[in-house]
Scaffold this active site. Structure first.
Site, short mmCIF file in Angstrom:
data_model
loop_
_atom_site.label_atom_id
_atom_site.label_comp_id
_atom_site.label_asym_id
_atom_site.label_seq_id
_atom_site.Cartn_x
_atom_site.Cartn_y
_atom_site.Cartn_z
N HIS A 136 67.73 -22.54 139.11
CA HIS A 136 67.33 -23.14 140.39
C HIS A 136 67.39 -24.66 140.29
O HIS A 136 66.61 -25.37 140.91
CB HIS A 136 65.91 -22.71 140.77
CG HIS A 136 65.69 -21.24 140.79
ND1 HIS A 136 65.12 -20.56 139.74
CD2 HIS A 136 66.01 -20.31 141.73
CE1 HIS A 136 65.07 -19.27 140.03
NE2 HIS A 136 65.60 -19.09 141.23
N THR A 165 107.70 -24.11 134.51
CA THR A 165 109.02 -24.54 134.99
C THR A 165 109.56 -25.69 134.16
O THR A 165 110.74 -25.69 133.75
CB THR A 165 108.92 -24.95 136.47
OG1 THR A 165 108.47 -23.84 137.24
CG2 THR A 165 110.28 -25.39 136.99
N THR A 207 113.11 -34.29 142.20
CA THR A 207 112.79 -33.54 140.99
C THR A 207 113.25 -34.35 139.79
O THR A 207 113.86 -35.42 139.92
CB THR A 207 113.50 -32.18 140.97
OG1 THR A 207 114.92 -32.40 140.82
CG2 THR A 207 113.22 -31.37 142.22
N GLY A 255 107.69 -35.19 137.59
CA GLY A 255 108.70 -34.78 136.63
C GLY A 255 109.78 -35.83 136.45
O GLY A 255 110.22 -36.10 135.33
#
Length: 601
Positions: A226, A472, A526, A587
């Site tokens: 609590h 990826t 990218t 990236g």
């Protein structure tokens, strides 16, 4: 660390009832007395002992999530962190009226004890013939509050309470008598200990956003459910392997006069059930790590774990923390009618419970630690590499130094790349690149990556990208470096030493191979944008002007901040936000950092 103060709700005042209605939608075996906020079994077997629990809401799935076949008969719910009143509890007792009697189980908080106790006494006064058919069990399993501090109020009730629910509920389902269920619940309550730890307090819906109670590098041991303060704070946040032994010490200590709550022998004969509980805001990923370290810490003390339970059992709203509970099973020397057999306790714990709050458990002793991981390790076959061409860098020391500079630059750039990816992606790019760079640095230090044998070094980097980076980015880097190793061997023309022209030809070949597996083409926002720019610029001079090609790549990476995302995670980010933030692709920025690191900028 800031307190998360945003919530999904209609209105704070209706949140508890809305939640109980949702629970009854999920579990058709339940019924709801909305006025009194009582959830109960709609088709109760009235030939068996009933179990009632309850307390303030905000601890879900406790308590209403455990109502149903195999555990509780009813739960009486108060407002968030506030006990229900005695009238609500009386209604709960009436709803579960049965032939054998009722056991009320509450956590040790003053409001719960007073209101549930008052309801029990009122029921007894109005039904004197049934006065002995309602029993009262109080669970106080907290080991953080010392005996002196808790001399009057006692120990707080925490997640160990759900073990009392489960074992007593399973026994009642078997048809045990009221006295048997009550005695077993009392015994279990006397043998559970719990210690919690939190990164921050929780936020109560409908209240003002609170200030952080802990520093960014602090945690608090012994926090209540609590928002009560804990026993002590630690800074910096320790690793789990250092934290869990401290928590286990709280549970098992017998020499501390303030905290020797459970009769552990600490001689290698102790046997326990381990419960790892999510206090509301811990990811499943982290919680499983806690399970592993809790097991190691207990076994290091010579404690044998008979069962492991883990998941969200008793929360404190959205508190980012966890608790660990041990149920100390009876030893061989403990005998007598009041001591249940350990096989009975374990069988009751193992019995299935058809309620949404109870989590899956194996129902067996956890496997030995050395049986969990396979002994087989992945190795690159020496036979498979026998046909590799050996190519040496023109200057081995310069090659190694360039690799180290690029990796150190990536490690240093992690916070900035992470910041970019938090806006333009999923937030993991910086850590992914850092993990890969750190592993390559280790390879250089161990001599596996060296200018003495560039082809094998490039293959080793490709393996690092695959195994240490993942996702990826890891796949793209691994494909590219694998293709680069192929290109170096295919274009060497009898040379045993690398030349700028050979590097350029191999890089062009690697880019063509990479295009086989990705649709990204410049300009795409990218990593392909600066990578392709670099390789194409380098090819114009047959590898002679690395510095100019690297500068062109840097410009291409910077330009990604104004490009529309066509591929990668940025393609899923709302376009206007990218335009507003003008953040480069993380990236692409990573490629820029690598090339500038190689160059020594």
């Amino acid at each position: 660390m800031s307190i998360q103060s945003k919530h999904f709700l209609n209105n704070p005042e209706t949140l508890v009832v809305d939640s109980l209605k949702g629970l009854c939608t999920l579990n058709p075996q339940l019924a709801l007395d909305e006025e009194n906020k009582v959830v109960y079994a709609a088709a109760q077997d009235r030939s068996k002992v009933a179990l009632i629990c309850g307390g303030g809401s905000g601890h879900e799935p406790a308590h209403a999530g455990f109502v149903g076949d195999g555990i509780l008969t009813a739960a009486v719910c108060g407002s968030i962190f506030a006990s229900p009143n005695s009238s609500q509890v009386r209604r709960g007792i009436d709803l579960v009226e049965n032939e054998k009697g009722t056991v009320i189980i509450v956590k040790n908080y003053t409001g719960d004890i007073l209101n549930f106790g008052l309801a029990k006494e009122q029921y007894a006064a109005q039904h004197p013939d049934k006065a002995d058919r309602v029993k009262f069990v109080i669970v106080g399993d907290d080991v953080a509050v010392g005996k002196t501090q808790g001399k009057i109020v006692g120990r707080r009730g925490l997640a160990g309470t759900v073990l009392v629910y489960k074992i007593a509920g399973a026994l009642a389902k078997r048809g045990a008598s009221l006295d048997e269920v009550y005695a077993t619940a009392e015994w279990v309550a006397s043998r559970v200990g719990t210690i919690g730890v939190g990164l921050e307090h929780c936020h109560v819906p409908g209240t003002a956003a609170g200030e952080s109670h802990l520093g960014p590098a602090e945690i608090e041991i012994g926090m209540g459910i609590h928002n009560e303060p804990g026993h002590r704070r630690l800074s910096p946040v320790p690793a789990l392997k250092d934290l869990l032994p401290q928590l286990v010490e709280f549970l098992t200590v017998t020499t501390d006069p303030e905290r020797s709550f459970l009769p552990f022998k600490n001689d290698g004969s102790d046997r326990v059930v381990l419960l790892v509980n999510n206090l509301g805001g811990v990811s499943e990923l982290e919680l499983a790590g806690v399970v592993g370290e809790a097991r190691r810490a207990l076994e290091a003390k010579g404690v044998k774990i008979e069962r492991v339970l883990a998941g969200t059992f008793m929360t404190s709203l959205n508190m980012p923390g966890f608790s660990i509970t041990t149920l100390l099973l009876p030893s061989a020397s403990e005998t007598g009618p009041s001591v249940p057999d350990s096989s009975l306790i374990l069988s009751l714990l193992d019995e299935p419970a058809n309620v949404p709050g109870w989590k899956w458990a194996a129902g067996t002793v956890p496997p030995a630690a050395d049986q969990i991981t396979s002994g087989a390790k992945r190795q690159t076959s020496a036979v498979a590499q026998e046909g590799l061409l050996s190519l040496r860098a023109d200057d081995v020391q310069t090659f190694n130094a360039a690799v180290e500079r690029a990796c150190n630059a990536l490690v240093a750039a992690e916070p900035e790349i992470t910041r970019m990816d938090n806006i333009a992606g999923d937030g993991d790019c910086g850590l992914t690149l850092k993990a890969g760079a750190s592993a390559v640095l280790k390879g250089v230090k161990e001599g596996r990556i060296s200018g003495e044998d560039v082809v094998r070094s490039v293959i080793a980097i490709a393996q690092v990208a695959e195994e240490q980076m993942g996702g990826t980015s890891g796949a793209l880097y691994s494909i590219f470096f694998s293709a680069l190793a192929q290109g170096l061997q295919a274009n060497h023309s009898g040379s045993q030493t690398l030349t700028p022209a050979l590097w350029s030809a191999a890089l062009s070949s690697a880019l063509s191979k990479l295009y086989t597996y990705t649709r990204a083409r410049p300009p795409s926002r990218t990593l392909v944008d600066p990578l392709a720019t670099f390789i194409e610029a380098l090819a114009k001079t047959q590898g002679a002007n690395f510095a100019e090609a690297a500068r062109a790549a840097g410009d291409a990476a910077l330009k990604t901040r104004d490009l529309e995302a066509k591929a990668g995670r940025s393609a899923y980010v709302e376009g206007d936000r990218l335009k507003e933030e003008r953040v480069p692709d993380p990236g692409a920025w990573g490629v820029k950092v690598i090339l500038e690191g190689i160059l020594g900028q």
